[in-house]
Design a protein around this motif. Structure first.
Motif, PDB file in Angstrom:
ATOM      1  N   GLU A   1       2.566   5.970  -2.823  1.00 13.60           N
ATOM      2  CA  GLU A   1       1.276   5.514  -2.317  1.00 13.60           C
ATOM      3  C   GLU A   1       0.406   5.022  -3.477  1.00 13.60           C
TER       4      GLU A   1
ATOM      5  N   GLN B   1      -3.409   3.920  -4.761  1.00 10.71           N
ATOM      6  CA  GLN B   1      -4.838   4.046  -4.484  1.00 10.71           C
ATOM      7  C   GLN B   1      -5.612   3.354  -5.593  1.00 10.71           C
ATOM      8  N   GLN B   2      -6.564   2.521  -5.203  1.00  7.33           N
ATOM      9  CA  GLN B   2      -7.357   1.802  -6.192  1.00  7.33           C
ATOM     10  C   GLN B   2      -8.207   2.790  -6.974  1.00  7.33           C
ATOM     11  N   LYS B   3      -8.216   2.635  -8.301  1.00  3.65           N
ATOM     12  CA  LYS B   3      -8.941   3.584  -9.139  1.00  3.65           C
ATOM     13  C   LYS B   3     -10.444   3.524  -8.901  1.00  3.65           C
TER      14      LYS B   3
ATOM     15  N   ASN C   1       0.913   7.644  -6.520  1.00  2.00           N
ATOM     16  CA  ASN C   1       1.207   9.014  -6.111  1.00  2.00           C
ATOM     17  C   ASN C   1       2.548   9.045  -5.389  1.00  2.00           C
TER      18      ASN C   1
ATOM     19  N   TYR D   1      -4.580   0.751 -10.354  1.00  4.28           N
ATOM     20  CA  TYR D   1      -4.231   1.641  -9.245  1.00  4.28           C
ATOM     21  C   TYR D   1      -3.633   2.938  -9.776  1.00  4.28           C
TER      22      TYR D   1
ATOM     23  N   THR E   1       0.828  -1.205   0.000  1.00  5.36           N
ATOM     24  CA  THR E   1       0.000   0.000   0.000  1.00  5.36           C
ATOM     25  C   THR E   1       0.865   1.259   0.000  1.00  5.36           C
ATOM     26  N   THR E   2       1.906   1.261   0.832  1.00 12.22           N
ATOM     27  CA  THR E   2       2.827   2.390   0.883  1.00 12.22           C
ATOM     28  C   THR E   2       4.240   1.854   0.994  1.00 12.22           C
TER      29      THR E   2
END
Length: 376
Positions: free
Chosen positions: A84, A86-88, A75, A72, A18-19
């Motif tokens: 990072e 993030q799921q679209k 960023n 995803y 995730t990160t």
């Protein structure tokens, strides 16, 4: 050089997490690698333009392009030096199902094509109703008040239940719906007797009941009727307690606590006024319905007026009922081998000696004419 095709089976979480920290002071090294233009990267069966870079024998993909291909957005947080993902299009959380609530006494329960049909009367905590049909099946969760599993086959008349039902309700009469959850409470006592007397009290009313119509009949039970009790007809219509005149036949659901006094006293949850004695309310509806269904060819032979017709309750088994319409014939075929309570409205005619009186038969559950007594 022949192109090689690699299929990406990893998830975005497996690719980067995730990160992930991209770098820190003193932790950056220069590396060199080999760009493999002969390798095709395919995601879920679709070829991409990504080309892997081999470093020390391991294949690496462009992080942003790989994340995008897997659904995803990547960023880069330069301040925190973090990447990072993030799921679209994250899956939307399903809205909780909005059930309606009901609480009352089971007045009838039977198996019906693999389900259990529960006829419930009472009051709901969030919706005022008086008569409801709930269907329980393998998806219905049944428990007792302590949270223990309860078998649907063990449901019986007189049990107090609380149910979540819906979200769809069939606007029939009575309303019909699927029961999602049922919590089974205490078993009420059931007594079908006649009202002897009704007395006011500080908290409501006392209804004295006994086995006969006459005022000289001994009182067997005194029912305490408070604000939480329901008094209604078998068709779900409310009845004022003051309308329970001596001689009115009722079916009472009360207890389970009963005093040892003579006569015994108990708290009533539900009092159902039986239809054969309701001249003021239900009977008038039966008279209107039957009169509107008397064949025009028979009206000239009637000797009984609309208001003077005899209204009574019969058991369908053994009754010689003839249906005229396809709907009536279908209904009668469906109850051929089981007992159903039906209402009859009977008129005397000038042909009684030859054919017998004219009798219209009504299903009180649906308030529909289902046939006529056979005349010979």
């Amino acid at each position: 050089m022949n192109k090689q095709k690699w299929i990406v089976l990893v998830t975005a979480a497996g690719l980067l997490g995730t990160t992930a920290a991209a770098g820190a002071a003193g932790m950056v090294d220069k590396v060199s690698g080999l760009l493999r233009k002969d390798v095709v990267i395919s995601v879920n069966g679709t070829d991409t333009s990504m080309k892997p870079v081999y470093i020390n024998g391991k294949a690496y993909l462009p992080a942003r392009d790989a994340a995008s291909a897997l659904g995803y957005d990547l960023n880069w947080n330069s301040k925190g030096r973090e990447i990072e993902l993030q799921q679209k299009n994250p899956p939307q959380a399903e809205e909780p199902v909005q059930y309606m609530k009901a609480a009352g006494v089971i007045v009838d329960v039977r198996e019906d094509n693999g389900r259990h049909r529960i006829e419930l009367m009472g009051k709901g905590p969030t919706a005022a109703y008086s008569w409801l049909i709930l269907y329980a099946d393998k998806e219905t969760v049944l428990t007792d008040e302590n949270g223990r599993a309860f078998a649907v086959a063990d449901l019986k008349a007189g049990m107090h239940i609380t149910a979540d039902y819906g979200p769809m309700v069939q606007m029939s009469f009575p309303s019909t719906s699927h029961a999602a959850n049922i919590v089974v409470g205490e078993q009420r006592l059931i007594s079908e007797q006649f009202v002897q007397e009704v007395r006011p009290t500080d908290d409501g009313w006392q209804v004295h009941i006994g086995p006969g119509k006459l005022s000289t009949t001994p009182v067997t039970t005194i029912l305490n009727v408070g604000k939480d009790a329901t008094v209604q007809t078998a068709q779900g219509e409310p009845v004022e307690v003051t309308k329970l005149a001596p001689g009115t036949r009722v079916r009472a659901y009360y207890g389970p606590a009963v005093t040892k006094s003579i006569p015994a006293q108990s708290t009533a949850e539900l009092i159902v006024v039986m239809p054969e004695l309701l001249r003021e309310q239900v009977t008038l509806k039966f008279l209107d319905l039957a009169w509107s269904n008397v064949p025009e060819t028979e009206k000239s032979h009637l000797k009984t007026s609309k208001e003077q017709a005899n209204v009574s309750l019969i058991d369908s088994q053994g009754a010689m009922i003839v249906g005229l319409t396809d709907e009536q014939k279908q209904f009668l075929a469906g109850i051929k081998d089981r007992s159903v309570q039906l209402v009859t409205v009977t008129y005397n005619t000038d042909q009684d000696a030859l054919l017998g009186p004219l009798t219209v038969v009504i299903d009180p559950a649906t308030m529909k004419v289902v046939g006529y007594f056979a005349r010979y």
